[in-house]
Motif scaffolding. Structure first.
Motif, short mmCIF file in Angstrom:
data_model
loop_
_atom_site.label_atom_id
_atom_site.label_comp_id
_atom_site.label_asym_id
_atom_site.label_seq_id
_atom_site.Cartn_x
_atom_site.Cartn_y
_atom_site.Cartn_z
N ASN A 160 0.16 5.72 -5.16
CA ASN A 160 -0.55 5.66 -3.88
C ASN A 160 -1.60 4.54 -3.89
OD1 ASN A 160 -1.33 6.35 -1.28
ND2 ASN A 160 -2.72 7.97 -1.94
N LEU A 161 -1.15 3.36 -4.27
CA LEU A 161 -2.07 2.23 -4.38
C LEU A 161 -2.62 1.81 -3.03
CD1 LEU A 161 -0.11 0.28 -7.10
CD2 LEU A 161 -2.54 0.85 -7.24
N LYS A 162 -3.87 1.36 -3.06
CA LYS A 162 -4.57 0.94 -1.85
C LYS A 162 -4.97 -0.53 -1.99
CE LYS A 162 -6.58 5.58 -1.48
NZ LYS A 162 -7.84 6.36 -1.40
N PRO A 163 -5.17 -1.23 -0.88
CA PRO A 163 -5.60 -2.63 -0.97
C PRO A 163 -6.87 -2.80 -1.81
CG PRO A 163 -4.87 -2.15 1.25
CD PRO A 163 -4.87 -0.83 0.51
N GLU A 164 -7.75 -1.82 -1.79
CA GLU A 164 -8.99 -1.93 -2.57
C GLU A 164 -8.77 -1.79 -4.07
OE1 GLU A 164 -8.41 0.08 0.05
OE2 GLU A 164 -9.40 2.03 -0.19
N ALA A 199 0.84 -1.19 0.00
CA ALA A 199 0.00 0.00 0.00
C ALA A 199 0.88 1.26 0.00
CB ALA A 199 -0.91 0.00 1.22
N GLY A 200 0.48 2.22 -0.80
CA GLY A 200 1.27 3.44 -0.96
C GLY A 200 2.27 3.38 -2.09
N GLY A 201 2.47 2.19 -2.65
CA GLY A 201 3.42 2.04 -3.73
C GLY A 201 2.83 2.36 -5.09
N SER A 202 3.63 2.12 -6.13
CA SER A 202 3.24 2.47 -7.50
C SER A 202 3.48 1.30 -8.44
CB SER A 202 4.06 3.67 -7.99
OG SER A 202 3.82 4.81 -7.20
N LEU A 203 2.68 1.26 -9.49
CA LEU A 203 2.88 0.33 -10.60
C LEU A 203 2.52 1.04 -11.89
CD1 LEU A 203 1.28 -3.04 -9.37
CD2 LEU A 203 3.69 -2.64 -9.83
N ARG A 204 3.10 0.58 -12.99
CA ARG A 204 2.76 1.13 -14.30
C ARG A 204 2.36 -0.01 -15.22
NH1 ARG A 204 6.23 3.38 -19.18
NH2 ARG A 204 4.96 5.15 -19.86
N TRP A 249 -11.27 -6.61 -25.61
CA TRP A 249 -10.46 -6.48 -24.40
C TRP A 249 -9.45 -7.60 -24.31
CZ3 TRP A 249 -15.71 -6.98 -24.63
CH2 TRP A 249 -16.23 -8.25 -24.35
N GLY A 250 -8.43 -7.38 -23.49
CA GLY A 250 -7.37 -8.36 -23.33
C GLY A 250 -7.63 -9.30 -22.17
N GLN A 251 -6.64 -10.15 -21.92
CA GLN A 251 -6.75 -11.17 -20.88
C GLN A 251 -6.64 -10.60 -19.48
OE1 GLN A 251 -7.58 -14.25 -21.46
NE2 GLN A 251 -6.32 -15.25 -23.02
N GLY A 252 -5.94 -9.50 -19.34
CA GLY A 252 -5.79 -8.87 -18.04
C GLY A 252 -4.49 -9.21 -17.36
N THR A 253 -4.14 -8.36 -16.40
CA THR A 253 -2.94 -8.55 -15.59
C THR A 253 -3.32 -8.31 -14.13
OG1 THR A 253 -0.63 -7.88 -15.32
CG2 THR A 253 -2.17 -6.15 -15.92
N GLN A 254 -2.80 -9.16 -13.24
CA GLN A 254 -3.17 -9.09 -11.83
C GLN A 254 -2.40 -7.99 -11.12
OE1 GLN A 254 -5.49 -11.07 -9.94
NE2 GLN A 254 -5.03 -9.53 -8.36
N VAL A 255 -3.12 -7.18 -10.37
CA VAL A 255 -2.52 -6.18 -9.49
C VAL A 255 -2.97 -6.51 -8.07
CG1 VAL A 255 -2.49 -3.76 -8.80
CG2 VAL A 255 -2.39 -4.37 -11.23
N THR A 256 -1.99 -6.73 -7.19
CA THR A 256 -2.29 -7.05 -5.80
C THR A 256 -1.60 -6.04 -4.90
OG1 THR A 256 -2.44 -9.41 -6.31
CG2 THR A 256 -2.19 -8.80 -3.99
#
Length: 119
Positions: free
Chosen positions: A85-89, A14-19, A109-116
């Motif tokens: 500023n990612l959150k668990p939700e 939590a609080g981190g970043s992804l692109r 749409w594509g298959q998707g990528t998991q964000v946890t």
């Protein structure tokens, strides 16, 4: 054939970043919206962000405004989603899609990528 190549998901605190990145090809539209939606387990899909191919207008879900930024290359066939500023939700499968100008409806749409996001 419509194809999507999505990348950039993963596990972050939590609080981190992804692109996230998505390269889309083969879709038959001249004017369209390209963007991201997400779906968490047991929940309905939620549109996250969209960018219009015609004028570059951007649209965001209220839940991500001020934290997520969508951008695209000049040809609007590669789209990025900077998530800060990612959150668990925010935990969900994020999928790239192409649809109407504001991405109110996705046609491909594509298959998707998991964000946890861990707390």
């Amino acid at each position: 054939e419509v194809q999507f190549v999505e990348s950039g998901g993963g596990l972050v605190q939590a609080g981190g970043s992804l692109r996230l990145s998505c390269v889309a090809s083969g879709f038959p539209f001249v004017a369209y919206g390209i963007g991201w939606y997400r779906q968490a387990p047991g929940k309905e899909p939620e549109g996250v962000a969209c960018i219009s191919s015609s004028d570059g207008s951007t649209y965001y879900a209220d839940s991500v405004k001020g934290r997520f930024t969508i951008s695209a290359n000049n040809d609007k066939d590669t789209v990025y989603l900077q998530m800060n500023n990612l959150k668990p939700e925010d935990t969900a499968v994020y999928s790239c899609g192409v649809g109407d100008r504001q991405c109110l409806q996705y046609h491909y749409w594509g298959q998707g990528t998991q964000v946890t996001v861990s707390s």
